[in-house]
Design an enzyme around this catalytic site. Structure first.
Site, PDB file in Angstrom:
ATOM      1  N   ALA A  65       0.862  -1.186   0.000  1.00 56.37           N
ATOM      2  CA  ALA A  65       0.000   0.000   0.000  1.00 56.37           C
ATOM      3  C   ALA A  65       0.896   1.233   0.000  1.00 56.37           C
ATOM      4  O   ALA A  65       2.034   1.185   0.487  1.00 56.37           O
ATOM      5  CB  ALA A  65      -0.877  -0.016   1.243  1.00 56.37           C
ATOM      6  N   GLY A 109       0.544  -5.115   0.775  1.00 57.26           N
ATOM      7  CA  GLY A 109      -0.617  -5.222  -0.112  1.00 57.26           C
ATOM      8  C   GLY A 109      -0.277  -5.846  -1.459  1.00 57.26           C
ATOM      9  O   GLY A 109      -1.141  -6.449  -2.100  1.00 57.26           O
ATOM     10  N   GLU A 112      -0.450  -9.426  -0.871  1.00 50.88           N
ATOM     11  CA  GLU A 112      -1.865  -9.766  -0.659  1.00 50.88           C
ATOM     12  C   GLU A 112      -2.621  -9.836  -1.995  1.00 50.88           C
ATOM     13  O   GLU A 112      -3.435 -10.739  -2.214  1.00 50.88           O
ATOM     14  CB  GLU A 112      -2.511  -8.746   0.286  1.00 50.88           C
ATOM     15  CG  GLU A 112      -1.981  -8.904   1.711  1.00 50.88           C
ATOM     16  CD  GLU A 112      -2.427  -7.778   2.641  1.00 50.88           C
ATOM     17  OE1 GLU A 112      -2.325  -6.607   2.245  1.00 50.88           O
ATOM     18  OE2 GLU A 112      -2.865  -8.082   3.758  1.00 50.88           O
ATOM     19  N   GLU A 132       4.443  -5.162   7.195  1.00 52.48           N
ATOM     20  CA  GLU A 132       3.669  -4.115   7.865  1.00 52.48           C
ATOM     21  C   GLU A 132       4.098  -3.894   9.309  1.00 52.48           C
ATOM     22  O   GLU A 132       4.030  -2.773   9.832  1.00 52.48           O
ATOM     23  CB  GLU A 132       2.166  -4.459   7.836  1.00 52.48           C
ATOM     24  CG  GLU A 132       1.517  -4.319   6.470  1.00 52.48           C
ATOM     25  CD  GLU A 132       1.584  -5.568   5.611  1.00 52.48           C
ATOM     26  OE1 GLU A 132       2.407  -6.473   5.907  1.00 52.48           O
ATOM     27  OE2 GLU A 132       0.810  -5.661   4.644  1.00 52.48           O
TER      28      GLU A 132
HETATM   29  N1  CO8 Z   1       4.590   3.287  -0.584  1.00 48.89           N
HETATM   30  C1  CO8 Z   1       4.976   4.465  -1.124  1.00 48.89           C
HETATM   31  N2  CO8 Z   1       6.149   4.626  -1.795  1.00 48.89           N
HETATM   32  C2  CO8 Z   1       6.925   3.533  -1.921  1.00 48.89           C
HETATM   33  C3  CO8 Z   1       6.581   2.286  -1.381  1.00 48.89           C
HETATM   34  C4  CO8 Z   1       5.349   2.176  -0.685  1.00 48.89           C
HETATM   35  N3  CO8 Z   1       4.908   1.016  -0.166  1.00 48.89           N
HETATM   36  N4  CO8 Z   1       7.573   1.408  -1.648  1.00 48.89           N
HETATM   37  C5  CO8 Z   1       8.497   2.091  -2.348  1.00 48.89           C
HETATM   38  N5  CO8 Z   1       8.119   3.377  -2.514  1.00 48.89           N
HETATM   39  C6  CO8 Z   1       8.831   4.450  -3.208  1.00 48.89           C
HETATM   40  C7  CO8 Z   1      10.030   4.934  -2.385  1.00 48.89           C
HETATM   41  O1  CO8 Z   1       9.609   5.873  -1.421  1.00 48.89           O
HETATM   42  C8  CO8 Z   1      10.886   5.533  -3.473  1.00 48.89           C
HETATM   43  O2  CO8 Z   1      10.358   6.793  -3.814  1.00 48.89           O
HETATM   44  P1  CO8 Z   1      11.353   8.074  -3.947  1.00 48.89           P
HETATM   45  O3  CO8 Z   1      12.256   7.710  -5.098  1.00 48.89           O
HETATM   46  O4  CO8 Z   1      10.427   9.197  -4.235  1.00 48.89           O
HETATM   47  O5  CO8 Z   1      12.086   8.178  -2.669  1.00 48.89           O
HETATM   48  C9  CO8 Z   1      10.650   4.621  -4.664  1.00 48.89           C
HETATM   49  O6  CO8 Z   1       9.423   3.940  -4.399  1.00 48.89           O
HETATM   50  C10 CO8 Z   1      11.759   3.571  -4.804  1.00 48.89           C
HETATM   51  O7  CO8 Z   1      11.845   2.881  -3.573  1.00 48.89           O
HETATM   52  P2  CO8 Z   1      13.252   2.706  -2.788  1.00 48.89           P
HETATM   53  O8  CO8 Z   1      14.177   3.818  -3.117  1.00 48.89           O
HETATM   54  O9  CO8 Z   1      12.925   2.470  -1.363  1.00 48.89           O
HETATM   55  O10 CO8 Z   1      13.777   1.368  -3.497  1.00 48.89           O
HETATM   56  P3  CO8 Z   1      14.768   0.286  -2.885  1.00 48.89           P
HETATM   57  O11 CO8 Z   1      15.095  -0.640  -4.013  1.00 48.89           O
HETATM   58  O12 CO8 Z   1      15.877   0.940  -2.132  1.00 48.89           O
HETATM   59  O13 CO8 Z   1      13.894  -0.512  -1.782  1.00 48.89           O
HETATM   60  C11 CO8 Z   1      11.928  -1.680  -0.998  1.00 48.89           C
HETATM   61  C12 CO8 Z   1      12.817  -1.285  -2.201  1.00 48.89           C
HETATM   62  C13 CO8 Z   1      12.708  -2.622  -0.071  1.00 48.89           C
HETATM   63  C14 CO8 Z   1      10.708  -2.396  -1.538  1.00 48.89           C
HETATM   64  C15 CO8 Z   1      11.534  -0.405  -0.203  1.00 48.89           C
HETATM   65  O14 CO8 Z   1      11.030   0.570  -1.128  1.00 48.89           O
HETATM   66  C16 CO8 Z   1      10.466  -0.640   0.818  1.00 48.89           C
HETATM   67  O15 CO8 Z   1      10.771  -1.143   1.894  1.00 48.89           O
HETATM   68  N6  CO8 Z   1       9.195  -0.267   0.532  1.00 48.89           N
HETATM   69  C17 CO8 Z   1       8.110  -0.387   1.464  1.00 48.89           C
HETATM   70  C18 CO8 Z   1       7.625  -1.811   1.590  1.00 48.89           C
HETATM   71  C19 CO8 Z   1       6.523  -1.924   2.613  1.00 48.89           C
HETATM   72  O16 CO8 Z   1       6.699  -1.640   3.775  1.00 48.89           O
HETATM   73  N7  CO8 Z   1       5.318  -2.356   2.170  1.00 48.89           N
HETATM   74  C20 CO8 Z   1       4.180  -2.514   3.002  1.00 48.89           C
HETATM   75  C21 CO8 Z   1       3.324  -1.311   2.957  1.00 48.89           C
HETATM   76  S1  CO8 Z   1       1.972  -1.363   4.128  1.00 48.89           S
HETATM   77  C22 CO8 Z   1       0.817  -2.305   3.345  1.00 48.89           C
HETATM   78  O17 CO8 Z   1       0.984  -2.779   2.264  1.00 48.89           O
HETATM   79  C23 CO8 Z   1      -0.459  -2.480   4.099  1.00 48.89           C
HETATM   80  C24 CO8 Z   1      -1.421  -3.309   3.288  1.00 48.89           C
HETATM   81  C25 CO8 Z   1      -2.795  -2.872   3.517  1.00 48.89           C
HETATM   82  C26 CO8 Z   1      -3.773  -3.552   2.630  1.00 48.89           C
HETATM   83  C27 CO8 Z   1      -3.474  -3.494   1.154  1.00 48.89           C
HETATM   84  C28 CO8 Z   1      -4.549  -4.138   0.367  1.00 48.89           C
HETATM   85  C29 CO8 Z   1      -4.188  -4.522  -1.047  1.00 48.89           C
END
Ligand code: CO8
Length: 258
Positions: A65, A109, A112, A132
């Site tokens: 998400a 998500g 999921e 999460e």
């Molecule tokens: N949300 C918003 N932006 C994101 C997300 C995210 N989940 N993941 C990555 N991005 C963005 C980063 O902020 C970055 O943006 P910017 O260049 O503007 O800074 C861009 O994407 C590239 O990401 P990274 O620079 O972080 O890339 P890396 O290769 O260094 O890292 C990762 C990749 C490991 C995937 C890292 O981006 C990360 O940890 N992302 C978050 C993962 C996460 O925590 N996901 C869970 C989110 S909570 C959730 O999903 C709740 C579910 C609820 C229900 C959903 C129903 C379908």
């Protein structure tokens, strides 16, 4: 229909949906969820489609998400707007079979959504996880439920409580994915699978999907009873007759209902 956060394509009898927010690793924001839901429903209702494939990019199926969109919400808001409404679950409600083709990150998500699909095919680059807990929350769209049913309590607990990622090989061993293929062959393999499914009699494929899903909703005895009833029901279809006659005549079946 035109979309900004996904792309859609019809390839024969397969509807292909590609998640497309490259700037955010396909993070699922409200617009993407809305567009994904509309596209998936449109394919589900399209008589020319027999199977739907959902994929992302080489780097990410979806990184979860959209955290930036979600971070300022408070309890009253998520409660009032029923955040993660039924729209997030659309893929689990489609009648037609679905294939998730996953490369790169399938987190939160994203994992999921992949698990809502009927057949999960992974590239060797795929990484699955429910991180999460590291954000101070828990999965909200079936992660604790579908992952547990797929891989069992021990691994689901460990993955959800630590937030660690599991690679494609581990995911296959654990029973989350149907098969792992080389990253550059992911879409071809997913399409082959989808074309095979789309080439079946559609009412039979839908019935078969319903019967497998029943395994998650009932006791064994109830599930076997349900299966027997719908097995009998296939004998009301011309395609059941055609399938068996074609086998006996050593020819390919020509399904009437596709
Ligand atoms: N949300 C918003 N932006 C994101 C997300 C995210 N989940 N993941 C990555 N991005 C963005 C980063 O902020 C970055 O943006 P910017 O260049 O503007 O800074 C861009 O994407 C590239 O990401 P990274 O620079 O972080 O890339 P890396 O290769 O260094 O890292 C990762 C990749 C490991 C995937 C890292 O981006 C990360 O940890 N992302 C978050 C993962 C996460 O925590 N996901 C869970 C989110 S909570 C959730 O999903 C709740 C579910 C609820 C229900 C959903 C129903 C379908």
């Amino acid at each position: 229909m035109s979309y900004q956060t996904i792309k859609t394509e019809t390839l024969g009898r397969v509807g292909l949906i590609t998640l497309h927010r490259p700037e955010a690793l396909n993070a699922l924001n409200a617009q993407l969820i809305d567009e994904l839901g509309r596209a998936a429903r449109a394919f589900d209702e399209d008589d020319g489609i027999g199977c739907i494939v959902v994929t992302g990019s080489e780097k990410a199926f979806a990184a979860g998400a959209d955290i930036k969109e979600m971070k300022d919400k408070d309890y009253a808001q998520v409660k009032n707007e029923d955040f993660i409404t039924d729209d997030w679950e659309v893929l689990s409600r489609l009648r037609k079979p679905t294939v998730a083709a996953v490369a790169g990150f399938a987190l939160g998500g994203g994992c999921e959504i992949a698990m809502m699909c009927d057949i999960l095919i992974a590239a060797d680059s795929a990484k699955f996880g429910q991180p999460e807990i590291k954000l101070g929350t828990i999965p909200g769209s079936g992660g604790t439920q579908r992952l547990t049913r797929a891989v069992g309590k021990a691994k689901a607990m460990e993955l959800c409580l630590t937030g660690r990622m599991m690679d494609a090989e581990e995911a296959e061993r654990a029973g989350l994915v149907a098969k792992v293929v080389q990253a550059d062959q992911l879409l071809d393999e997913a399409m082959k699978t989808a074309e095979a499914v789309a080439g079946m009699s559609l009412p039979v494929a839908i019935t078969c999907k319903e019967a497998v899903n029943q395994a998650f909703e009932s006791t064994l005895a109830e599930g076997v009873h349900f299966e027997r009833r719908v097995f009998h029901a296939t004998f009301a279809l011309e395609d059941r007759k055609e399938g068996m006659e074609a086998f006996a005549a050593k020819r390919k079946p020509a399904w009437k209902h596709r």
